[in-house]
Design a protein around this motif. Structure first.
Motif, PDB file in Angstrom:
ATOM      1  N   GLU A  73      28.091  36.985  86.627  1.00  0.00           N
ATOM      2  CA  GLU A  73      28.364  38.028  85.632  1.00  0.00           C
ATOM      3  C   GLU A  73      28.464  39.392  86.279  1.00  0.00           C
ATOM      4  OE1 GLU A  73      25.367  35.818  82.481  1.00  0.00           O
ATOM      5  OE2 GLU A  73      24.718  37.156  84.067  1.00  0.00           O
ATOM      6  N   SER A  74      29.161  40.292  85.601  1.00  0.00           N
ATOM      7  CA  SER A  74      29.237  41.678  86.041  1.00  0.00           C
ATOM      8  C   SER A  74      29.618  42.539  84.851  1.00  0.00           C
ATOM      9  CB  SER A  74      30.259  41.848  87.164  1.00  0.00           C
ATOM     10  OG  SER A  74      31.553  41.481  86.726  1.00  0.00           O
ATOM     11  N   GLY A  75      29.380  43.843  84.971  1.00  0.00           N
ATOM     12  CA  GLY A  75      29.865  44.776  83.969  1.00  0.00           C
ATOM     13  C   GLY A  75      28.819  45.410  83.080  1.00  0.00           C
ATOM     14  N   GLY A  76      27.559  45.016  83.209  1.00  0.00           N
ATOM     15  CA  GLY A  76      26.535  45.647  82.391  1.00  0.00           C
ATOM     16  C   GLY A  76      26.265  47.071  82.850  1.00  0.00           C
ATOM     17  N   GLY A  77      25.420  47.771  82.099  1.00  0.00           N
ATOM     18  CA  GLY A  77      25.075  49.123  82.488  1.00  0.00           C
ATOM     19  C   GLY A  77      24.520  49.933  81.334  1.00  0.00           C
ATOM     20  N   LEU A  86      31.941  49.014  76.959  1.00  0.00           N
ATOM     21  CA  LEU A  86      31.705  48.286  78.201  1.00  0.00           C
ATOM     22  C   LEU A  86      32.459  46.977  78.133  1.00  0.00           C
ATOM     23  CD1 LEU A  86      27.827  48.536  78.874  1.00  0.00           C
ATOM     24  CD2 LEU A  86      29.643  49.543  80.281  1.00  0.00           C
ATOM     25  N   THR A  87      32.825  46.467  79.296  1.00  0.00           N
ATOM     26  CA  THR A  87      33.410  45.127  79.364  1.00  0.00           C
ATOM     27  C   THR A  87      32.585  44.286  80.317  1.00  0.00           C
ATOM     28  OG1 THR A  87      35.656  45.942  78.914  1.00  0.00           O
ATOM     29  CG2 THR A  87      35.446  43.783  79.964  1.00  0.00           C
ATOM     30  N   LEU A  88      32.117  43.157  79.824  1.00  0.00           N
ATOM     31  CA  LEU A  88      31.394  42.195  80.642  1.00  0.00           C
ATOM     32  C   LEU A  88      32.362  41.128  81.136  1.00  0.00           C
ATOM     33  CD1 LEU A  88      28.190  41.626  78.454  1.00  0.00           C
ATOM     34  CD2 LEU A  88      28.612  43.370  80.196  1.00  0.00           C
ATOM     35  N   SER A  89      32.144  40.696  82.370  1.00  0.00           N
ATOM     36  CA  SER A  89      32.969  39.646  82.966  1.00  0.00           C
ATOM     37  C   SER A  89      32.075  38.538  83.473  1.00  0.00           C
ATOM     38  CB  SER A  89      33.793  40.197  84.127  1.00  0.00           C
ATOM     39  OG  SER A  89      34.633  41.246  83.715  1.00  0.00           O
ATOM     40  N   CYS A  90      32.589  37.325  83.433  1.00  0.00           N
ATOM     41  CA  CYS A  90      31.846  36.170  83.928  1.00  0.00           C
ATOM     42  C   CYS A  90      32.840  35.178  84.505  1.00  0.00           C
ATOM     43  CB  CYS A  90      31.050  35.541  82.798  1.00  0.00           C
ATOM     44  SG  CYS A  90      30.249  33.980  83.239  1.00  0.00           S
ATOM     45  N   ALA A  91      32.600  34.753  85.734  1.00  0.00           N
ATOM     46  CA  ALA A  91      33.470  33.773  86.384  1.00  0.00           C
ATOM     47  C   ALA A  91      32.665  32.531  86.726  1.00  0.00           C
ATOM     48  CB  ALA A  91      34.079  34.374  87.639  1.00  0.00           C
ATOM     49  N   GLY A  92      33.250  31.391  86.467  1.00  0.00           N
ATOM     50  CA  GLY A  92      32.607  30.126  86.784  1.00  0.00           C
ATOM     51  C   GLY A  92      33.032  29.643  88.154  1.00  0.00           C
ATOM     52  N   ARG A  93      32.066  29.329  88.994  1.00  0.00           N
ATOM     53  CA  ARG A  93      32.341  28.847  90.351  1.00  0.00           C
ATOM     54  C   ARG A  93      31.744  27.457  90.505  1.00  0.00           C
ATOM     55  NH1 ARG A  93      32.408  34.075  92.888  1.00  0.00           N
ATOM     56  NH2 ARG A  93      33.721  35.279  91.465  1.00  0.00           N
ATOM     57  N   GLY A  94      32.353  26.641  91.317  1.00  0.00           N
ATOM     58  CA  GLY A  94      31.813  25.316  91.573  1.00  0.00           C
ATOM     59  C   GLY A  94      32.875  24.254  91.433  1.00  0.00           C
ATOM     60  N   VAL A 117      35.471  34.438  81.569  1.00  0.00           N
ATOM     61  CA  VAL A 117      35.370  34.895  80.191  1.00  0.00           C
ATOM     62  C   VAL A 117      34.971  36.367  80.213  1.00  0.00           C
ATOM     63  CG1 VAL A 117      32.941  34.224  79.911  1.00  0.00           C
ATOM     64  CG2 VAL A 117      34.428  34.366  77.912  1.00  0.00           C
ATOM     65  N   TYR A 118      35.493  37.105  79.241  1.00  0.00           N
ATOM     66  CA  TYR A 118      35.252  38.536  79.175  1.00  0.00           C
ATOM     67  C   TYR A 118      34.758  38.914  77.777  1.00  0.00           C
ATOM     68  CZ  TYR A 118      38.463  37.926  83.063  1.00  0.00           C
ATOM     69  OH  TYR A 118      39.054  37.465  84.218  1.00  0.00           O
ATOM     70  N   LEU A 119      33.989  39.978  77.720  1.00  0.00           N
ATOM     71  CA  LEU A 119      33.532  40.493  76.438  1.00  0.00           C
ATOM     72  C   LEU A 119      33.769  41.994  76.441  1.00  0.00           C
ATOM     73  CD1 LEU A 119      32.160  39.673  73.750  1.00  0.00           C
ATOM     74  CD2 LEU A 119      30.004  40.451  74.765  1.00  0.00           C
ATOM     75  N   TYR A 154      23.855  37.165  78.485  1.00  0.00           N
ATOM     76  CA  TYR A 154      23.967  35.976  79.327  1.00  0.00           C
ATOM     77  C   TYR A 154      25.311  35.295  79.099  1.00  0.00           C
ATOM     78  CZ  TYR A 154      18.927  36.399  79.903  1.00  0.00           C
ATOM     79  OH  TYR A 154      17.660  36.855  80.188  1.00  0.00           O
ATOM     80  N   CYS A 155      25.970  34.967  80.175  1.00  0.00           N
ATOM     81  CA  CYS A 155      27.182  34.165  80.103  1.00  0.00           C
ATOM     82  C   CYS A 155      26.798  32.701  79.904  1.00  0.00           C
ATOM     83  CB  CYS A 155      27.976  34.339  81.394  1.00  0.00           C
ATOM     84  SG  CYS A 155      29.531  33.423  81.446  1.00  0.00           S
ATOM     85  N   TYR A 156      27.614  31.999  79.164  1.00  0.00           N
ATOM     86  CA  TYR A 156      27.344  30.595  78.821  1.00  0.00           C
ATOM     87  C   TYR A 156      28.613  29.787  79.035  1.00  0.00           C
ATOM     88  CZ  TYR A 156      27.066  26.591  75.611  1.00  0.00           C
ATOM     89  OH  TYR A 156      27.101  25.345  75.061  1.00  0.00           O
ATOM     90  N   ALA A 157      28.422  28.566  79.516  1.00  0.00           N
ATOM     91  CA  ALA A 157      29.561  27.654  79.662  1.00  0.00           C
ATOM     92  C   ALA A 157      29.111  26.234  79.351  1.00  0.00           C
ATOM     93  CB  ALA A 157      30.142  27.719  81.071  1.00  0.00           C
ATOM     94  N   ARG A 158      29.990  25.512  78.712  1.00  0.00           N
ATOM     95  CA  ARG A 158      29.727  24.093  78.458  1.00  0.00           C
ATOM     96  C   ARG A 158      30.822  23.276  79.119  1.00  0.00           C
ATOM     97  NH1 ARG A 158      31.114  20.282  74.701  1.00  0.00           N
ATOM     98  NH2 ARG A 158      32.212  21.785  73.392  1.00  0.00           N
ATOM     99  N   VAL A 159      30.408  22.313  79.926  1.00  0.00           N
ATOM    100  CA  VAL A 159      31.316  21.390  80.579  1.00  0.00           C
ATOM    101  C   VAL A 159      30.904  19.995  80.147  1.00  0.00           C
ATOM    102  CG1 VAL A 159      32.193  20.512  82.772  1.00  0.00           C
ATOM    103  CG2 VAL A 159      31.594  22.945  82.546  1.00  0.00           C
TER     104      VAL A 159
END
Length: 115
Positions: free
Chosen positions: A6-10, A18-26, A78-80, A94-99
């Motif tokens: 995640e990134s973008g808080g403050g 503000l814009t929050l960003s979250c990238a899924g890695r793996g 995903v972005y907010l 918190y970023c969330y992902a379901r796989v």
């Protein structure tokens, strides 16, 4: 396994954005659903916004018309976008992902809105 970054808080003044960003890695086949939850001090974690593979979205009532969730399937991101922020939006997001049947969480990013 999916590692969410995640990134973008403050810190922002009320009425700001503000814009929050979250990238899924793996290594994974595809992410079914991604979204954002938040937890304020002394409160339970709550769903803020979620978006499915089919682009169906769902929002917490108090953020509708102020927050917009979007995603980039190619980046598993995903972005907010949060506008007209209010002090009551202060929380760890918190970023969330379901796989398939597995759920994954980011480490959280602090959003603080001053009045």
């Amino acid at each position: 396994q999916v590692h969410l970054v995640e990134s973008g808080g403050g810190l922002v003044q009320a009425g700001g954005s503000l814009t929050l960003s979250c990238a899924g890695r793996g290594t994974f086949f595809s992410i079914n659903t991604m979204g954002w939850y938040r937890q304020a001090p002394g409160k339970q974690r709550e769903l803020v916004a979620i978006i499915t593979n089919g682009d169906t979205t769902n929002y917490l009532d108090s953020v509708k018309a102020r927050f917009t969730i979007s995603k980039d399937n190619g980046k598993n991101a995903v972005y907010l976008r949060m506008t007209n922020l209010k002090p009551e939006d202060t929380a760890v997001y918190y970023c969330y992902a379901r796989v398939r049947d597995s759920e994954f969480w980011g480490q959280g990013t602090q959003v603080t809105v001053s009045s």
